[in-house]
Design a protein around this motif. Structure first.
Motif, PDB file in Angstrom:
ATOM      1  N   GLY A 236       0.829  -1.204   0.000  1.00 51.86           N
ATOM      2  CA  GLY A 236       0.000   0.000   0.000  1.00 51.86           C
ATOM      3  C   GLY A 236       0.860   1.248   0.000  1.00 51.86           C
ATOM      4  N   ALA A 240      -0.162   5.945   4.923  1.00 59.36           N
ATOM      5  CA  ALA A 240       0.502   5.092   5.916  1.00 59.36           C
ATOM      6  C   ALA A 240       1.719   4.401   5.310  1.00 59.36           C
ATOM      7  CB  ALA A 240      -0.490   4.059   6.454  1.00 59.36           C
ATOM      8  N   ASP A 259       1.943  -1.203  -4.667  1.00 57.83           N
ATOM      9  CA  ASP A 259       0.552  -0.737  -4.650  1.00 57.83           C
ATOM     10  C   ASP A 259      -0.136  -1.184  -5.927  1.00 57.83           C
ATOM     11  OD1 ASP A 259      -1.036   1.726  -2.931  1.00 57.83           O
ATOM     12  OD2 ASP A 259      -1.896   1.049  -4.838  1.00 57.83           O
ATOM     13  N   GLU A 260      -1.388  -1.604  -5.786  1.00 55.76           N
ATOM     14  CA  GLU A 260      -2.096  -2.112  -6.963  1.00 55.76           C
ATOM     15  C   GLU A 260      -2.638  -0.990  -7.843  1.00 55.76           C
ATOM     16  OE1 GLU A 260      -5.301  -4.567  -5.691  1.00 55.76           O
ATOM     17  OE2 GLU A 260      -6.209  -3.015  -4.453  1.00 55.76           O
ATOM     18  N   GLY A 265      -3.307   6.465  -2.268  1.00 60.68           N
ATOM     19  CA  GLY A 265      -4.449   5.761  -1.687  1.00 60.68           C
ATOM     20  C   GLY A 265      -5.707   6.614  -1.728  1.00 60.68           C
ATOM     21  N   GLN A 266      -6.525   6.471  -0.684  1.00 61.46           N
ATOM     22  CA  GLN A 266      -7.764   7.261  -0.629  1.00 61.46           C
ATOM     23  C   GLN A 266      -7.461   8.755  -0.594  1.00 61.46           C
ATOM     24  OE1 GLN A 266     -10.646   5.712   2.466  1.00 61.46           O
ATOM     25  NE2 GLN A 266      -8.762   4.630   2.936  1.00 61.46           N
ATOM     26  N   ASN A 275      -7.403  19.678   6.835  1.00 60.81           N
ATOM     27  CA  ASN A 275      -7.138  19.516   8.263  1.00 60.81           C
ATOM     28  C   ASN A 275      -5.819  18.810   8.531  1.00 60.81           C
ATOM     29  OD1 ASN A 275      -7.841  17.038   7.329  1.00 60.81           O
ATOM     30  ND2 ASN A 275      -9.609  16.737   8.663  1.00 60.81           N
ATOM     31  N   VAL A 309      -0.836  -7.238  -4.589  1.00 58.21           N
ATOM     32  CA  VAL A 309      -0.310  -8.305  -3.739  1.00 58.21           C
ATOM     33  C   VAL A 309      -1.473  -9.256  -3.486  1.00 58.21           C
ATOM     34  CG1 VAL A 309       0.728  -8.865  -1.527  1.00 58.21           C
ATOM     35  CG2 VAL A 309       1.356  -6.751  -2.698  1.00 58.21           C
ATOM     36  N   SER A 341      -2.751  -1.524   3.553  1.00 53.09           N
ATOM     37  CA  SER A 341      -3.590  -1.611   2.348  1.00 53.09           C
ATOM     38  C   SER A 341      -4.914  -0.867   2.478  1.00 53.09           C
ATOM     39  CB  SER A 341      -3.811  -3.074   1.951  1.00 53.09           C
ATOM     40  OG  SER A 341      -4.201  -3.840   3.058  1.00 53.09           O
ATOM     41  N   ALA A 343      -8.402   1.062   2.837  1.00 48.35           N
ATOM     42  CA  ALA A 343      -9.808   0.710   2.668  1.00 48.35           C
ATOM     43  C   ALA A 343     -10.235   1.003   1.233  1.00 48.35           C
ATOM     44  CB  ALA A 343     -10.654   1.509   3.648  1.00 48.35           C
ATOM     45  N   GLN A 389     -16.145  17.362   0.787  1.00 43.32           N
ATOM     46  CA  GLN A 389     -15.048  17.947  -0.006  1.00 43.32           C
ATOM     47  C   GLN A 389     -15.368  17.895  -1.492  1.00 43.32           C
ATOM     48  OE1 GLN A 389     -11.531  15.742   0.778  1.00 43.32           O
ATOM     49  NE2 GLN A 389     -11.388  16.416   2.892  1.00 43.32           N
ATOM     50  N   ASP A 523      -5.725   2.839   7.864  1.00 48.89           N
ATOM     51  CA  ASP A 523      -7.160   2.552   7.832  1.00 48.89           C
ATOM     52  C   ASP A 523      -7.497   1.067   7.909  1.00 48.89           C
ATOM     53  OD1 ASP A 523      -7.596   5.238   7.621  1.00 48.89           O
ATOM     54  OD2 ASP A 523      -8.913   5.108   5.866  1.00 48.89           O
ATOM     55  N   ARG A 531      -7.868   8.971   9.396  1.00 53.83           N
ATOM     56  CA  ARG A 531      -7.401  10.304   9.018  1.00 53.83           C
ATOM     57  C   ARG A 531      -5.995  10.189   8.424  1.00 53.83           C
ATOM     58  NH1 ARG A 531     -11.747  12.068   9.271  1.00 53.83           N
ATOM     59  NH2 ARG A 531     -12.667  13.563  10.692  1.00 53.83           N
ATOM     60  N   VAL A 532      -5.646  11.132   7.559  1.00 52.33           N
ATOM     61  CA  VAL A 532      -4.315  11.130   6.951  1.00 52.33           C
ATOM     62  C   VAL A 532      -3.241  11.228   8.038  1.00 52.33           C
ATOM     63  CG1 VAL A 532      -2.751  12.375   5.415  1.00 52.33           C
ATOM     64  CG2 VAL A 532      -5.165  12.154   4.809  1.00 52.33           C
TER      65      VAL A 532
HETATM   66  C1  LIG Z   1     -12.299  11.416  -0.902  1.00 51.90           C
HETATM   67  C2  LIG Z   1     -11.621  11.312   0.445  1.00 51.90           C
HETATM   68  C3  LIG Z   1     -11.279  12.467   1.136  1.00 51.90           C
HETATM   69  C4  LIG Z   1     -10.621  12.393   2.371  1.00 51.90           C
HETATM   70  N1  LIG Z   1     -10.290  13.549   3.017  1.00 51.90           N
HETATM   71  C5  LIG Z   1      -9.602  13.507   4.182  1.00 51.90           C
HETATM   72  C6  LIG Z   1      -9.215  14.710   4.843  1.00 51.90           C
HETATM   73  O1  LIG Z   1      -9.519  15.809   4.401  1.00 51.90           O
HETATM   74  N2  LIG Z   1      -8.492  14.606   5.983  1.00 51.90           N
HETATM   75  C7  LIG Z   1      -8.130  13.407   6.515  1.00 51.90           C
HETATM   76  O2  LIG Z   1      -7.428  13.384   7.517  1.00 51.90           O
HETATM   77  N3  LIG Z   1      -8.511  12.243   5.921  1.00 51.90           N
HETATM   78  C8  LIG Z   1      -9.242  12.268   4.778  1.00 51.90           C
HETATM   79  N4  LIG Z   1      -9.643  11.098   4.168  1.00 51.90           N
HETATM   80  C9  LIG Z   1      -9.281   9.817   4.806  1.00 51.90           C
HETATM   81  C10 LIG Z   1      -7.827   9.455   4.463  1.00 51.90           C
HETATM   82  O3  LIG Z   1      -7.625   9.603   3.076  1.00 51.90           O
HETATM   83  C11 LIG Z   1      -7.506   8.036   4.901  1.00 51.90           C
HETATM   84  O4  LIG Z   1      -7.682   7.942   6.292  1.00 51.90           O
HETATM   85  C12 LIG Z   1      -6.061   7.669   4.542  1.00 51.90           C
HETATM   86  O5  LIG Z   1      -5.857   7.750   3.147  1.00 51.90           O
HETATM   87  C13 LIG Z   1      -5.719   6.254   5.015  1.00 51.90           C
HETATM   88  O6  LIG Z   1      -4.423   5.967   4.590  1.00 51.90           O
HETATM   89  P1  LIG Z   1      -3.889   4.466   4.425  1.00 51.90           P
HETATM   90  O7  LIG Z   1      -2.523   4.594   3.874  1.00 51.90           O
HETATM   91  O8  LIG Z   1      -4.094   3.739   5.684  1.00 51.90           O
HETATM   92  O9  LIG Z   1      -4.848   3.759   3.374  1.00 51.90           O
HETATM   93  P2  LIG Z   1      -5.296   4.137   1.898  1.00 51.90           P
HETATM   94  O10 LIG Z   1      -5.233   5.593   1.702  1.00 51.90           O
HETATM   95  O11 LIG Z   1      -6.597   3.457   1.702  1.00 51.90           O
HETATM   96  O12 LIG Z   1      -4.187   3.464   0.970  1.00 51.90           O
HETATM   97  C14 LIG Z   1      -4.106   2.068   0.824  1.00 51.90           C
HETATM   98  C15 LIG Z   1      -3.362   1.720  -0.445  1.00 51.90           C
HETATM   99  O13 LIG Z   1      -3.168   0.308  -0.488  1.00 51.90           O
HETATM  100  C16 LIG Z   1      -3.348  -0.158  -1.811  1.00 51.90           C
HETATM  101  N5  LIG Z   1      -3.723  -1.588  -1.759  1.00 51.90           N
HETATM  102  C17 LIG Z   1      -4.818  -2.130  -1.188  1.00 51.90           C
HETATM  103  N6  LIG Z   1      -4.805  -3.468  -1.315  1.00 51.90           N
HETATM  104  C18 LIG Z   1      -3.683  -3.779  -1.993  1.00 51.90           C
HETATM  105  C19 LIG Z   1      -3.112  -5.014  -2.444  1.00 51.90           C
HETATM  106  N7  LIG Z   1      -3.682  -6.196  -2.194  1.00 51.90           N
HETATM  107  N8  LIG Z   1      -1.952  -4.959  -3.139  1.00 51.90           N
HETATM  108  C20 LIG Z   1      -1.335  -3.769  -3.380  1.00 51.90           C
HETATM  109  N9  LIG Z   1      -1.843  -2.585  -2.970  1.00 51.90           N
HETATM  110  C21 LIG Z   1      -2.987  -2.588  -2.284  1.00 51.90           C
HETATM  111  C22 LIG Z   1      -4.445   0.734  -2.364  1.00 51.90           C
HETATM  112  O14 LIG Z   1      -4.392   0.783  -3.787  1.00 51.90           O
HETATM  113  C23 LIG Z   1      -4.114   2.081  -1.716  1.00 51.90           C
HETATM  114  O15 LIG Z   1      -3.291   2.873  -2.549  1.00 51.90           O
HETATM  115  C24 LIG Z   1     -10.312  11.126   2.940  1.00 51.90           C
HETATM  116  C25 LIG Z   1     -10.677   9.956   2.253  1.00 51.90           C
HETATM  117  C26 LIG Z   1     -11.332  10.040   1.020  1.00 51.90           C
HETATM  118  C27 LIG Z   1     -11.724   8.771   0.300  1.00 51.90           C
END
Ligand SMILES: Cc1cc2nc3c(=O)[nH]c(=O)nc-3n(C[C@H](O)[C@H](O)[C@H](O)COP(=O)(O)OP(=O)(O)OC[C@H]3O[C@@H](n4cnc5c(N)ncnc54)[C@H](O)[C@@H]3O)c2cc1C
Length: 557
Positions: A236, A240, A259-260, A265-266, A275, A309, A341, A343, A389, A523, A531-532
């Motif tokens: 991912g 994170a 990353d796939e 990510g999100q 924020n 993965v 990975s 959500a 947003q 996440d 949150r980011v």
């Molecule tokens: C539209 C939107 C707006 C947002 N705005 C805010 C904000 O303003 N402030 C804030 O704090 N938070 C915000 N968030 C929430 C925030 O984006 C998430 O909490 C944060 O991105 C989580 O990070 P993460 O790295 O844990 O997971 P993710 O961001 O979900 O990244 C996970 C990554 O893993 C990859 N992955 C998954 N499964 C596999 C696999 N099997 N093999 C390879 N790769 C894989 C995915 O492609 C993805 O790129 C928002 C979310 C969204 C959807």
């Protein structure tokens, strides 16, 4: 888009004689003399070093459209060639040849360029800024790949989205308009189903490529070195995963990130994050992800995408390594694994929805989607902050935005976003409602949505060509659930005890899963704050725990 015209001195900085001497210590080879006009590297070359001019001049150019060439700059003494691809040996987006009197230049291959950037804070800052700004400049000027397709076509929009999220420059030529794009299509006898065409910087022509095919052509999915054991393999490249990569690589660990999809990510789908600490005017998710990606490359993390993965293979015996099974049959071995990975957007139970995904239905709102539905009526479903947003971003660009939401916004959305969207004159609120059905027309285009009021059962039909869905997300843990304990919703449990049979001489660390040396953050982790900042914080925290785990592994061998 940033105006770069005032930043030429930062895009093409000149190192002082002292700085050149300092840089010399990091060069990957002896200076090379090039005669006037001699090619130094061509567009699309892999593993091309960056060159620091110490005598004479070097002309740098890019491709223009399908057959032209445009000058970028002429480097003189003290100037270094290259852009961010040179940090990882990926194919060049520009070419260079010696100037009118020839030139002498020192090479810096990827490893030595990174050593220079890290080894000297002063020169490193100047060079890193220049490499990033040059990429931005290439994006602005439309260097890189050429896409030839029909405006509004779903496959073209997908490819544009993929390249934009990867910060890869491209230009689009309309296949329906007379010009060099249409001429190429006619000459090659390309059928409509083969569009869009992608002409890669090295001249390779791809017909309606998948994201993975496009990435391979651009060198984004490098060959994985056989037999290499990484200290950390991260699944991912969201906030994170990228944070883990930056902290782990900067602390000297060997790191691979898989990353796939794309980096970010999100968060990469967020039009404006307001924020996140330190960005008082907000920052787009893509810009934040792009910075983190470059930071990870600078410290030497290998970032491979798009590659899914598919499985985690536990260590078979004491002393052997964990491995990840990748789509396509490849494997990556590592001492520790970080599952980041995240959500995945939730799909509502609406008949026929799959047929319109990427073709009228979107789970994010980037400038590409905004352009596709400019001036039209759109429907957006969802009441969380991500929906808020997207509304604030889309509404000023569309004619009318129908917001369909099941509950009162106050229950799910931050106050500042509620205030902002209530002030938008063209947002029509459909509270206590849900989308019951969608309908397409004979041309397979989405044309209306039926909205049901949950209180009184009344139905309303809304004409539309674009439906945006922001209805939450489920954990991306299916690929790993056979080996790791999750909660009933699929979020990965950490810090509670090992499942594995066999001798365990320590307790799990706070971010460690039920399988030793496998960590989960962000996440996807049970109990995490979605949150980011929280994801980034866990990325930093997990690295300290990885050091402890590696120490323990070392002690046991
Ligand atoms: C539209 C939107 C707006 C947002 N705005 C805010 C904000 O303003 N402030 C804030 O704090 N938070 C915000 N968030 C929430 C925030 O984006 C998430 O909490 C944060 O991105 C989580 O990070 P993460 O790295 O844990 O997971 P993710 O961001 O979900 O990244 C996970 C990554 O893993 C990859 N992955 C998954 N499964 C596999 C696999 N099997 N093999 C390879 N790769 C894989 C995915 O492609 C993805 O790129 C928002 C979310 C969204 C959807």
């Amino acid at each position: 888009m940033e105006d770069l015209s005032t930043r030429r001195h930062q895009i093409f900085p000149v190192l002082s004689p002292d700085q050149i001497e300092m840089a010399r210590r990091f060069a990957s080879g002896e200076p090379v003399r090039f005669s006037p006009g001699e090619a130094i590297y061509s567009v699309g070359d892999r593993q091309a070093p960056a060159w620091l001019v110490i005598e004479g001049s070097m002309e740098v150019y890019r491709h223009e459209g399908l057959s032209g060439e445009a000058p970028i700059t002429c480097h003189g003494v003290g100037q270094l060639s290259g852009e961010v691809n040179q940090l990882s040996g990926r194919p060049t987006l520009a070419g260079a040849r010696a100037g009118q009197t020839g030139c002498t230049a020192m090479p810096f291959d990827a490893a030595h360029l990174r050593a220079l950037v890290i080894g000297s804070a002063e020169v490193g800052e100047v060079i890193m800024r220049a490499l990033i700004l040059r990429r931005v400049n290439l994006i602005d000027t439309g260097a890189g790949s050429v896409l030839i397709g029909i405006a509004g076509n779903a496959a073209l929009a997908r490819l544009q989205g993929f390249l934009t999220r990867g910060a890869f420059p491209y230009t689009v030529l309309d296949a329906a308009i007379e010009g060099e794009g249409k001429a190429l299509i006619d000459r090659l006898g390309i059928q409509a189903a083969e569009l869009p065409l992608m002409v890669c910087p090295n001249g390779t022509i791809l017909r309606n490529p998948s994201d993975a095919e496009a990435a391979t052509c651009l060198g984004m999915t490098p060959d994985l070195p056989l037999g290499k054991i990484y200290d950390v393999a991260i699944v991912g490249a969201g906030p994170a995963g990228l944070a883990t990569a930056v902290y782990a690589a900067s602390e000297g660990l060997s790191v691979i990130v898989l990353d796939e999809r794309a980096v970010g990510g999100q968060a990469g789908a967020s039009s404006r994050i307001e924020n996140y600490l330190g960005f008082p005017t907000g920052i787009s998710g893509q810009a934040l992800a792009g910075r983190a990606y470059n930071q990870a490359l600078k410290f030497g993390a290998e970032v491979v995408l798009p590659v899914a993965v598919e499985d985690l293979v536990p260590a078979q015996r004491t002393g052997s390594f964990l491995s990840l099974a990748l789509a396509g049959g490849r494997r990556v071995e590592a001492r520790t694994i970080v599952v980041a990975s995240g959500a995945r957007y939730r799909r509502p139970e609406i008949d026929g929805i799959a047929a319109f995904e990427g073709n009228g239905i979107s789970y994010w709102a980037s400038p590409i989607e905004a352009k596709l539905c400019a001036g039209q009526d759109v429907v957006l479903v969802g009441g969380g902050n991500s929906a808020g947003q997207a509304i604030a971003f889309l509404a000023p660009q569309v004619s009318k935005l129908h917001l369909v939401v099941r509950r009162a916004l106050e229950e799910t959305m931050s106050r500042y976003l509620i205030d902002r969207i209530k002030a938008l004159p063209n947002v029509v609120f459909h509270l206590n409602c849900e989308v019951d059905a969608i309908e397409g027309n004979a041309a397979q285009r989405l044309c209306s949505a039926t909205v049901r009021n949950r209180r009184d059962g009344s139905m309303a039909q809304l004409p539309l060509h674009h439906l945006f869905l922001f209805i939450g997300a489920d954990p991306n843990s299916g690929w790993v659930r056979d080996h790791i304990r999750t909660d009933p919703k699929g979020f990965i449990i950490t810090g509670q005890g090992f499942d594995a049979a066999g001798e365990q001489t320590r307790r799990p660390l706070p971010l460690e899963t039920s399988l030793p040396n496998v960590f989960a953050i962000g996440d996807v982790r049970a109990g995490s704050t979605k949150r980011v900042a929280a994801a980034v914080g866990e990325g930093a925290a997990v690295v300290a725990q990885i050091h402890l785990a590696l120490h323990h592994i070392g002690a046991r061998r």
